[in-house]
Design a protein around this motif. Structure first.
Motif, PDB file in Angstrom:
ATOM      1  N   ASN A 135      30.843  43.597  51.482  1.00 49.25           N
ATOM      2  CA  ASN A 135      30.075  43.376  50.293  1.00 49.25           C
ATOM      3  C   ASN A 135      28.637  44.089  50.125  1.00 49.25           C
ATOM      4  N   GLY A 143      28.489  47.599  49.081  1.00 43.76           N
ATOM      5  CA  GLY A 143      28.985  47.565  47.757  1.00 43.76           C
ATOM      6  C   GLY A 143      30.657  47.404  47.202  1.00 43.76           C
ATOM      7  N   ASP A 145      41.015  38.245  39.448  1.00 40.18           N
ATOM      8  CA  ASP A 145      39.439  38.325  39.211  1.00 40.18           C
ATOM      9  C   ASP A 145      39.017  39.638  38.413  1.00 40.18           C
ATOM     10  N   VAL A 146      39.902  40.361  38.257  1.00 38.50           N
ATOM     11  CA  VAL A 146      39.664  41.676  37.682  1.00 38.50           C
ATOM     12  C   VAL A 146      39.943  41.613  36.247  1.00 38.50           C
ATOM     13  N   SER A 185      33.143  45.330  46.072  1.00 42.64           N
ATOM     14  CA  SER A 185      33.226  43.735  45.228  1.00 42.64           C
ATOM     15  C   SER A 185      34.176  42.960  45.876  1.00 42.64           C
ATOM     16  N   LEU A 186      34.090  41.664  45.585  1.00 41.56           N
ATOM     17  CA  LEU A 186      35.039  40.520  46.131  1.00 41.56           C
ATOM     18  C   LEU A 186      36.463  40.896  45.634  1.00 41.56           C
TER      19      LEU A 186
END
Length: 238
Positions: A69, A72, A226-227, A74-75
């Motif tokens: 993270n 850069g 999540d996306v 993302s989770l």
């Protein structure tokens, strides 16, 4: 902190890590590559490997996702990538377990100037400590596959709050439990060879690999959700 989160995290991490580490199958190879060691030395090796394995898994579980993270990643991306890596590893275990066993045996075998038989190192304790970490912990017991699984599990952590604490408690206990299984299996490697045998170990490995495939798929699904979740919600509002 929700006990349900801790229990769910424990079971998920336990199944994933057990599948990739496979303490029983690894014990069969450990028995072969340490056959020339005395019983006391093998017991000491098992104790050290169990300790080092716990450190490797806990470090990857706790620090792997935050480090990525920081760069850069993302989770959601970490979950998708980690889940795909775990699923790919599981598929390899399902389709070609013999090739993986041969590779792990080669990784655990002696290198030029670095033996694992009696007399390795400058002294008994120093030789055992060196061999226990490399190659018998890294890369044999907890190699890149195990580290990838631990990082992927860490990426599956909940948002900040009590649930995250429960997740780390459950997942960390699972890592310690797997390390304990490694120590017991390696310490009883001769009995494991007699009791299980290579054929039953392969059957157990295939069942574990399928379970690992399910774990990797679930982590990937969580990342995709999540996306897509915010996009779907925005589309409904529009």
């Amino acid at each position: 902190m929700s006990p349900d989160i801790a229990l769910t995290s424990f079971l998920l991490a336990l199944s994933g890590l057990f599948s990739i580490v496979n303490p029983v199958g690894s014990a069969l190879i450990f028995a072969q590559v340490t056959a020339e060691r005395s019983a006391a030395e093998r017991a000491e090796l098992a104790r050290r490997i169990g300790f080092y394995a716990a450190l490797v898994m806990l470090a990857a579980l706790w620090a792997g996702a935050p480090i990525l993270n920081f760069f850069g990643v993302s989770l959601a991306a970490l979950r998708i990538a980690g889940g795909l890596v775990v699923a790919a590893s599981a598929w390899t275990l399902l389709s070609a377990p013999e090739a993986r066993e041969a590779r792990r045996q080669a990784e655990a075998g002696p290198e030029p100037g670095r033996g694992i038989g009696p007399g390795s190192g400058d002294g008994r304790s120093e030789g055992l400590a060196e061999v226990a970490f490399f190659p018998l912990t890294l890369p044999f017991t907890t190699g890149p596959g195990t580290i990838a699984v631990a990082i992927a599990l860490g990426a599956n952590r909940p948002a900040e709050g009590p649930d995250r604490i429960g997740f780390y408690i459950g997942a960390s206990l699972a890592a310690v439990a797997i390390a304990g299984m490694v120590r017991l299996a390696y310490g009883s490697a001769d009995r494991v060879v007699t009791l299980i045998g290579p054929v039953r170990a392969r059957v157990l490995g295939r069942l574990s690999a399928f379970l690992l495939l399910c774990v990797g798929t679930q982590i990937t699904v969580n990342g995709v959700a999540d996306v897509l979740g915010p996009l779907i919600a925005a589309a409904h509002r529009g």
